[in-house]
Design a protein around this motif. Structure first.
Motif, PDB file in Angstrom:
ATOM      1  N   VAL A  35     -59.854 -36.544 -25.470  1.00 35.29           N
ATOM      2  CA  VAL A  35     -59.393 -36.600 -26.862  1.00 35.29           C
ATOM      3  C   VAL A  35     -57.896 -36.887 -26.886  1.00 35.29           C
ATOM      4  O   VAL A  35     -57.421 -37.739 -27.647  1.00 35.29           O
ATOM      5  N   ASN A  36     -57.136 -36.208 -26.042  1.00 30.69           N
ATOM      6  CA  ASN A  36     -55.692 -36.434 -25.994  1.00 30.69           C
ATOM      7  C   ASN A  36     -55.372 -37.879 -25.601  1.00 30.69           C
ATOM      8  O   ASN A  36     -54.439 -38.479 -26.129  1.00 30.69           O
ATOM      9  N   ALA A  37     -56.152 -38.445 -24.689  1.00 31.90           N
ATOM     10  CA  ALA A  37     -55.934 -39.822 -24.230  1.00 31.90           C
ATOM     11  C   ALA A  37     -56.575 -40.853 -25.162  1.00 31.90           C
ATOM     12  O   ALA A  37     -56.471 -42.052 -24.922  1.00 31.90           O
ATOM     13  N   GLN A  42     -65.447 -41.492 -23.375  1.00 30.50           N
ATOM     14  CA  GLN A  42     -65.608 -40.387 -22.435  1.00 30.50           C
ATOM     15  C   GLN A  42     -65.818 -39.067 -23.173  1.00 30.50           C
ATOM     16  O   GLN A  42     -66.687 -38.278 -22.808  1.00 30.50           O
ATOM     17  N   ALA A  43     -65.028 -38.817 -24.209  1.00 29.87           N
ATOM     18  CA  ALA A  43     -65.169 -37.568 -24.963  1.00 29.87           C
ATOM     19  C   ALA A  43     -66.577 -37.454 -25.545  1.00 29.87           C
ATOM     20  O   ALA A  43     -67.230 -36.414 -25.422  1.00 29.87           O
ATOM     21  N   LYS A  44     -67.061 -38.516 -26.155  1.00 30.67           N
ATOM     22  CA  LYS A  44     -68.390 -38.504 -26.773  1.00 30.67           C
ATOM     23  C   LYS A  44     -69.491 -38.271 -25.748  1.00 30.67           C
ATOM     24  O   LYS A  44     -70.472 -37.582 -26.026  1.00 30.67           O
ATOM     25  N   LEU A  67     -54.334 -36.563 -32.936  1.00 33.09           N
ATOM     26  CA  LEU A  67     -53.348 -37.422 -32.274  1.00 33.09           C
ATOM     27  C   LEU A  67     -53.067 -36.930 -30.857  1.00 33.09           C
ATOM     28  O   LEU A  67     -53.086 -37.712 -29.921  1.00 33.09           O
ATOM     29  N   THR A  68     -52.774 -35.629 -30.708  1.00 34.13           N
ATOM     30  CA  THR A  68     -52.472 -35.085 -29.380  1.00 34.13           C
ATOM     31  C   THR A  68     -53.079 -33.706 -29.198  1.00 34.13           C
ATOM     32  O   THR A  68     -53.261 -32.957 -30.153  1.00 34.13           O
ATOM     33  N   VAL A  69     -53.378 -33.392 -27.937  1.00 32.93           N
ATOM     34  CA  VAL A  69     -53.814 -32.067 -27.510  1.00 32.93           C
ATOM     35  C   VAL A  69     -52.991 -31.743 -26.262  1.00 32.93           C
ATOM     36  O   VAL A  69     -53.073 -32.467 -25.270  1.00 32.93           O
ATOM     37  N   THR A  70     -52.188 -30.692 -26.323  1.00 28.51           N
ATOM     38  CA  THR A  70     -51.347 -30.310 -25.187  1.00 28.51           C
ATOM     39  C   THR A  70     -51.467 -28.806 -24.934  1.00 28.51           C
ATOM     40  O   THR A  70     -51.998 -28.070 -25.759  1.00 28.51           O
ATOM     41  N   ASN A  71     -50.953 -28.370 -23.803  1.00 29.01           N
ATOM     42  CA  ASN A  71     -50.926 -26.943 -23.426  1.00 29.01           C
ATOM     43  C   ASN A  71     -52.310 -26.307 -23.480  1.00 29.01           C
ATOM     44  O   ASN A  71     -52.474 -25.192 -23.965  1.00 29.01           O
ATOM     45  N   LEU A  72     -53.297 -26.993 -22.939  1.00 25.33           N
ATOM     46  CA  LEU A  72     -54.688 -26.543 -22.982  1.00 25.33           C
ATOM     47  C   LEU A  72     -54.938 -25.406 -22.000  1.00 25.33           C
ATOM     48  O   LEU A  72     -54.552 -25.477 -20.840  1.00 25.33           O
ATOM     49  N   LYS A  73     -55.597 -24.361 -22.494  1.00 26.08           N
ATOM     50  CA  LYS A  73     -56.046 -23.245 -21.661  1.00 26.08           C
ATOM     51  C   LYS A  73     -57.503 -22.972 -22.027  1.00 26.08           C
ATOM     52  O   LYS A  73     -57.842 -22.844 -23.196  1.00 26.08           O
ATOM     53  N   ILE A  74     -58.362 -22.881 -20.995  1.00 24.27           N
ATOM     54  CA  ILE A  74     -59.801 -22.699 -21.194  1.00 24.27           C
ATOM     55  C   ILE A  74     -60.252 -21.422 -20.506  1.00 24.27           C
ATOM     56  O   ILE A  74     -59.888 -21.171 -19.361  1.00 24.27           O
ATOM     57  N   THR A  75     -61.071 -20.642 -21.200  1.00 24.26           N
ATOM     58  CA  THR A  75     -61.746 -19.499 -20.604  1.00 24.26           C
ATOM     59  C   THR A  75     -63.229 -19.664 -20.902  1.00 24.26           C
ATOM     60  O   THR A  75     -63.615 -19.874 -22.055  1.00 24.26           O
TER      61      THR A  75
END
Length: 138
Positions: A35-37, A42-44, A67-75
């Protein structure tokens, strides 16, 4: 192994992994990275068919609004109460994703820190992981 072959294998390993080879956590990470790129294909591909429709049709969907997705943290953790909620999928997991986002149109969420809940599951007993739902609250 020759140096050129080793370098080629490293470069291939650094490229986008095939969706079927990803773990639950990597599926969610790869989705938000795509999504960020703005790699919408690929996202779909990482979404279940029901989520794919929302991805392309919703005016405030990630596809149409981010537009942008940054500082991603996943649990990621087991979601035992959701095991029968998604027919055809197994090993249902819940993911919490925190990130900073910038949107084209601020409709449902302001720009800045975000938190989303996602459910992910495997196609069949051991197939590839797919994102089954994405939500921002209970």
């Amino acid at each position: 192994m020759s140096g050129a072959l080793a370098l080629a294998l490293i470069l291939v390993g650094c490229s986008t992994p095939a969706p079927q080879s990803l773990s639950a956590t990597a599926t969610v990470q790869t989705y938000y990275g795509a999504v960020n790129a703005h790699n919408w294909k690929q996202a779909k591909a990482l979404l279940s068919p029901a989520q794919q429709m929302a991805f392309t049709d919703g005016i405030d969907s990630d596809r149409n609004n981010t537009l942008t997705v940054t500082n991603l943290k996943i649990t990621v953790y087991p979601a035992p109460f959701e095991q029968n909620a998604y027919p055809g999928y197994s090993n249902i997991q819940q993911a919490g994703a925190s990130f900073d986002a910038t949107y084209k149109k601020v409709m449902t969420s302001p720009n800045g820190p975000q938190f989303q809940f996602l459910y992910v599951g495997r196609i069949g007993p051991s197939g590839p992981w797919r994102i089954l739902s994405i939500g921002s609250g209970p």
